[in-house]
Design a protein around this motif. Sequence first.
Motif, PDB file in Angstrom:
ATOM      1  N   GLY A  27       0.726  -1.196   0.050  1.00  0.00           N
ATOM      2  CA  GLY A  27      -0.150   0.134  -0.009  1.00  0.00           C
ATOM      3  C   GLY A  27       0.876   1.138  -0.064  1.00  0.00           C
ATOM      4  N   GLU A  28       0.799   2.146   1.032  1.00  0.00           N
ATOM      5  CA  GLU A  28       1.326   3.389   0.947  1.00  0.00           C
ATOM      6  C   GLU A  28       2.521   3.200   2.116  1.00  0.00           C
ATOM      7  OE1 GLU A  28       1.225   5.878  -0.708  1.00  0.00           O
ATOM      8  OE2 GLU A  28      -0.214   4.710  -1.941  1.00  0.00           O
ATOM      9  N   GLU A  29       2.732   1.904   2.717  1.00  0.00           N
ATOM     10  CA  GLU A  29       3.761   1.642   3.919  1.00  0.00           C
ATOM     11  C   GLU A  29       4.859   0.778   3.332  1.00  0.00           C
ATOM     12  OE1 GLU A  29       3.800   2.340   7.348  1.00  0.00           O
ATOM     13  OE2 GLU A  29       2.415   3.809   6.848  1.00  0.00           O
ATOM     14  N   TYR A  30       5.976   0.887   4.039  1.00  0.00           N
ATOM     15  CA  TYR A  30       7.155   0.257   3.627  1.00  0.00           C
ATOM     16  C   TYR A  30       7.787  -0.515   4.956  1.00  0.00           C
ATOM     17  CZ  TYR A  30       7.411   3.217  -0.416  1.00  0.00           C
ATOM     18  OH  TYR A  30       6.953   3.983  -1.367  1.00  0.00           O
ATOM     19  N   PHE A  31       8.178  -1.877   4.509  1.00  0.00           N
ATOM     20  CA  PHE A  31       8.856  -2.467   5.612  1.00  0.00           C
ATOM     21  C   PHE A  31      10.446  -2.335   5.102  1.00  0.00           C
ATOM     22  CE2 PHE A  31      10.704  -6.648   6.971  1.00  0.00           C
ATOM     23  CZ  PHE A  31      10.468  -6.837   8.301  1.00  0.00           C
ATOM     24  N   LEU A  32      11.155  -2.111   6.106  1.00  0.00           N
ATOM     25  CA  LEU A  32      12.651  -2.204   5.834  1.00  0.00           C
ATOM     26  C   LEU A  32      13.591  -3.070   6.388  1.00  0.00           C
ATOM     27  CD1 LEU A  32      15.023  -0.218   4.607  1.00  0.00           C
ATOM     28  CD2 LEU A  32      14.868   1.055   6.933  1.00  0.00           C
ATOM     29  N   THR A  33      14.285  -3.743   5.736  1.00  0.00           N
ATOM     30  CA  THR A  33      15.165  -4.859   6.090  1.00  0.00           C
ATOM     31  C   THR A  33      16.511  -4.133   6.164  1.00  0.00           C
ATOM     32  OG1 THR A  33      13.560  -6.402   5.563  1.00  0.00           O
ATOM     33  CG2 THR A  33      16.128  -7.013   5.983  1.00  0.00           C
ATOM     34  N   ASP A  34      17.321  -4.220   7.289  1.00  0.00           N
ATOM     35  CA  ASP A  34      18.632  -3.512   7.532  1.00  0.00           C
ATOM     36  C   ASP A  34      18.620  -2.142   7.160  1.00  0.00           C
ATOM     37  OD1 ASP A  34      19.467  -5.700   8.963  1.00  0.00           O
ATOM     38  OD2 ASP A  34      20.368  -6.670   7.193  1.00  0.00           O
ATOM     39  N   ALA A  35      19.601  -1.231   7.487  1.00  0.00           N
ATOM     40  CA  ALA A  35      19.844  -0.079   7.027  1.00  0.00           C
ATOM     41  C   ALA A  35      21.234   0.283   6.510  1.00  0.00           C
ATOM     42  CB  ALA A  35      19.413   0.934   8.241  1.00  0.00           C
ATOM     43  N   GLY A  36      22.078  -0.789   6.428  1.00  0.00           N
ATOM     44  CA  GLY A  36      23.254  -0.357   5.696  1.00  0.00           C
ATOM     45  C   GLY A  36      24.292   0.235   6.925  1.00  0.00           C
ATOM     46  N   LEU A  52      10.290   8.886   5.164  1.00  0.00           N
ATOM     47  CA  LEU A  52      10.613   8.258   6.481  1.00  0.00           C
ATOM     48  C   LEU A  52       9.168   8.050   7.328  1.00  0.00           C
ATOM     49  CD1 LEU A  52      13.554  10.462   7.769  1.00  0.00           C
ATOM     50  CD2 LEU A  52      13.647   7.999   7.127  1.00  0.00           C
ATOM     51  N   GLU A  53       8.233   9.068   6.862  1.00  0.00           N
ATOM     52  CA  GLU A  53       6.869   9.076   7.673  1.00  0.00           C
ATOM     53  C   GLU A  53       6.124   7.741   7.156  1.00  0.00           C
ATOM     54  OE1 GLU A  53       8.887  12.770   7.819  1.00  0.00           O
ATOM     55  OE2 GLU A  53       8.258  11.607   6.097  1.00  0.00           O
ATOM     56  N   LYS A  54       6.450   7.150   6.143  1.00  0.00           N
ATOM     57  CA  LYS A  54       5.742   6.058   5.910  1.00  0.00           C
ATOM     58  C   LYS A  54       6.657   4.542   6.058  1.00  0.00           C
ATOM     59  CE  LYS A  54       2.323   8.157   3.931  1.00  0.00           C
ATOM     60  NZ  LYS A  54       0.873   7.857   4.367  1.00  0.00           N
ATOM     61  N   ILE A  55       7.361   4.835   6.921  1.00  0.00           N
ATOM     62  CA  ILE A  55       8.099   3.639   7.207  1.00  0.00           C
ATOM     63  C   ILE A  55       8.088   3.505   8.737  1.00  0.00           C
ATOM     64  CG2 ILE A  55      10.626   2.412   7.881  1.00  0.00           C
ATOM     65  CD1 ILE A  55      11.768   3.966   5.594  1.00  0.00           C
ATOM     66  N   HIS A  56       7.409   2.345   9.252  1.00  0.00           N
ATOM     67  CA  HIS A  56       6.912   1.899  10.552  1.00  0.00           C
ATOM     68  C   HIS A  56       7.131   0.625  10.921  1.00  0.00           C
ATOM     69  CE1 HIS A  56       3.949   5.123   9.504  1.00  0.00           C
ATOM     70  NE2 HIS A  56       3.993   5.526  10.827  1.00  0.00           N
ATOM     71  N   HIS A  57       8.053   0.193  10.026  1.00  0.00           N
ATOM     72  CA  HIS A  57       8.307  -1.429  10.419  1.00  0.00           C
ATOM     73  C   HIS A  57       9.834  -1.357  10.010  1.00  0.00           C
ATOM     74  CE1 HIS A  57       4.413  -2.546  11.548  1.00  0.00           C
ATOM     75  NE2 HIS A  57       3.878  -1.816  10.677  1.00  0.00           N
ATOM     76  N   ILE A  58      10.668  -2.025  10.876  1.00  0.00           N
ATOM     77  CA  ILE A  58      11.994  -2.242  10.438  1.00  0.00           C
ATOM     78  C   ILE A  58      12.630  -3.473  11.020  1.00  0.00           C
ATOM     79  CG2 ILE A  58      14.612  -1.334  10.207  1.00  0.00           C
ATOM     80  CD1 ILE A  58      13.482   1.706  10.677  1.00  0.00           C
ATOM     81  N   HIS A  92       8.288   0.484  14.864  1.00  0.00           N
ATOM     82  CA  HIS A  92       8.287  -0.746  15.307  1.00  0.00           C
ATOM     83  C   HIS A  92       9.802  -1.474  14.703  1.00  0.00           C
ATOM     84  CE1 HIS A  92       4.167  -0.850  16.764  1.00  0.00           C
ATOM     85  NE2 HIS A  92       3.999  -0.255  15.724  1.00  0.00           N
ATOM     86  N   ILE A  93      10.703  -1.776  15.635  1.00  0.00           N
ATOM     87  CA  ILE A  93      11.848  -2.391  15.347  1.00  0.00           C
ATOM     88  C   ILE A  93      11.951  -3.782  15.432  1.00  0.00           C
ATOM     89  CG2 ILE A  93      14.594  -2.236  15.554  1.00  0.00           C
ATOM     90  CD1 ILE A  93      14.093   0.890  15.951  1.00  0.00           C
ATOM     91  N   TYR A  94      12.304  -4.750  14.709  1.00  0.00           N
ATOM     92  CA  TYR A  94      12.083  -6.030  15.082  1.00  0.00           C
ATOM     93  C   TYR A  94      13.432  -6.715  14.822  1.00  0.00           C
ATOM     94  CZ  TYR A  94       7.373  -5.381  13.528  1.00  0.00           C
ATOM     95  OH  TYR A  94       5.997  -4.852  13.374  1.00  0.00           O
ATOM     96  N   CYS A  95      14.088  -7.632  15.912  1.00  0.00           N
ATOM     97  CA  CYS A  95      15.265  -7.851  15.933  1.00  0.00           C
ATOM     98  C   CYS A  95      15.463  -8.926  16.924  1.00  0.00           C
ATOM     99  CB  CYS A  95      16.341  -6.806  16.175  1.00  0.00           C
ATOM    100  SG  CYS A  95      16.141  -5.989  17.800  1.00  0.00           S
ATOM    101  N   GLU A 135       2.043 -11.160  12.410  1.00  0.00           N
ATOM    102  CA  GLU A 135       1.539 -10.540  11.151  1.00  0.00           C
ATOM    103  C   GLU A 135       1.939  -9.052  11.043  1.00  0.00           C
ATOM    104  OE1 GLU A 135      -2.882  -9.013   9.914  1.00  0.00           O
ATOM    105  OE2 GLU A 135      -2.657 -11.264   9.840  1.00  0.00           O
ATOM    106  N   ILE A 136       2.918  -8.650   9.926  1.00  0.00           N
ATOM    107  CA  ILE A 136       3.150  -7.437   9.718  1.00  0.00           C
ATOM    108  C   ILE A 136       2.545  -6.823   8.312  1.00  0.00           C
ATOM    109  CG2 ILE A 136       5.169  -5.900   9.672  1.00  0.00           C
ATOM    110  CD1 ILE A 136       6.927  -8.075  10.981  1.00  0.00           C
ATOM    111  N   LEU A 137       2.037  -5.737   8.391  1.00  0.00           N
ATOM    112  CA  LEU A 137       1.176  -4.953   7.161  1.00  0.00           C
ATOM    113  C   LEU A 137       0.350  -6.078   6.248  1.00  0.00           C
ATOM    114  CD1 LEU A 137       4.367  -2.883   5.936  1.00  0.00           C
ATOM    115  CD2 LEU A 137       2.315  -2.240   7.078  1.00  0.00           C
ATOM    116  N   GLY A 138      -0.265  -6.987   7.138  1.00  0.00           N
ATOM    117  CA  GLY A 138      -1.081  -7.983   6.719  1.00  0.00           C
ATOM    118  C   GLY A 138      -0.486  -9.062   5.917  1.00  0.00           C
TER     119      GLY A 138
END
Length: 267
Positions: A27-36, A52-58, A92-95, A135-138
Motif C-alpha cells: 500500500g503506502e507503507e514500507y517494511f525496511l530490512t537493515d539500514a546499511g 521516512l513517515e511511511k516507514i513504521h516497520h524495520i 516498530h523495530i524487530y530484531c 503478521e506485519i502489514l497484513g
Amino acid sequence: MEKLIVLGTGNAQAIHCYNTCFAMKKGEEYFLTDAGGGNGILLALENQNIPLEKIHHIFVTHAHNDHILGMVWMIRMIATSMNKGKYEGDLHIYCHYELVETIKTLSCLTVGKKFTKHFDSRILFHVVSDNESMEILGDRFTFFDIGSTKEKQFGYSIHMDNGVTLAFPGDEPYHPELLPYVQGADWLLHEAFCLYDQRDIFKPYEKHHSTVMDACRLAEELQIPNLILWHTEDKDIAHRKEKYTAEGKEYYHGNLMVPNDGESFTF
C-alpha cells in the motif's frame, strides 16, 4: 507485500554501491530490512522516493556494521519527525534479543536524548525468536535463526496475502536446517560474495559466504523460480550484472536477478 525496492547491494567493504538493504512496499507503507552502514541509507531512501513517515516497520538481521549502523540515522531522522509532529504512529523495530541493547547503546552514544527519549514509548522494540510468526502489514512473517558461526543472525520467510512466498536467509550461505523456511518459496534472496571463478581473489569461503555458483546451484536444487543475488564485492561493478548473470545461468534456469542499487521488483 507488493514490491521490493533494492536500496543497496554491496558487502561490508563495498564503496561503489551501498551495503545490502532493501524495502518492501505494501500500500503506502514500507517494511525496511537493515539500514546499511551509515547515512547513505537516507540518500538511498530519497532516491527511491520513500518518505521516512511511511516507514513504521524495520527488521535488523544482525550486529555487523554494514547492517546496523544506518539504524542510528533512521532513529535520529524518524525521531526528528516525531518531535516536529510529522510522524504519525509508532516505529516498530524487530530484531533478536541481543540487538535491542546494541541498537539502543549505539543510538545513546551517538545521538541526543531528544531523539532516544522515544525508546519504548514511540520507538518500540519487538524481540523475535526462532520460528516465531507474526503478521506485519497484513502478511505473515516467520523469523528464524540462520545458524551463523560468526554473529547471531536472523532471517525470515513471508507468506503474502496475494499468495506469493519469499525466503530471506540473511547474508550467509543457506544451511540445510533452514529447508522448512526456504522450500517452496517463489522468491529467494541470497548473498553471492563473488564469482566462483574469483574465489581465490575474494576468499568467500574463509569469510563464510557463497559464490554465484553456490547460490544458483541451491536455487536450482530447491526449484526456486525467482532468485535475487546481492551482498557482493564491487571491484568491477560496471560489469557485475553481466558477469554474475553469465556464471549463474550455467547452474540455474529460473529467473535470475543481479540488481544494482535502486532496482525494484514487483511480486
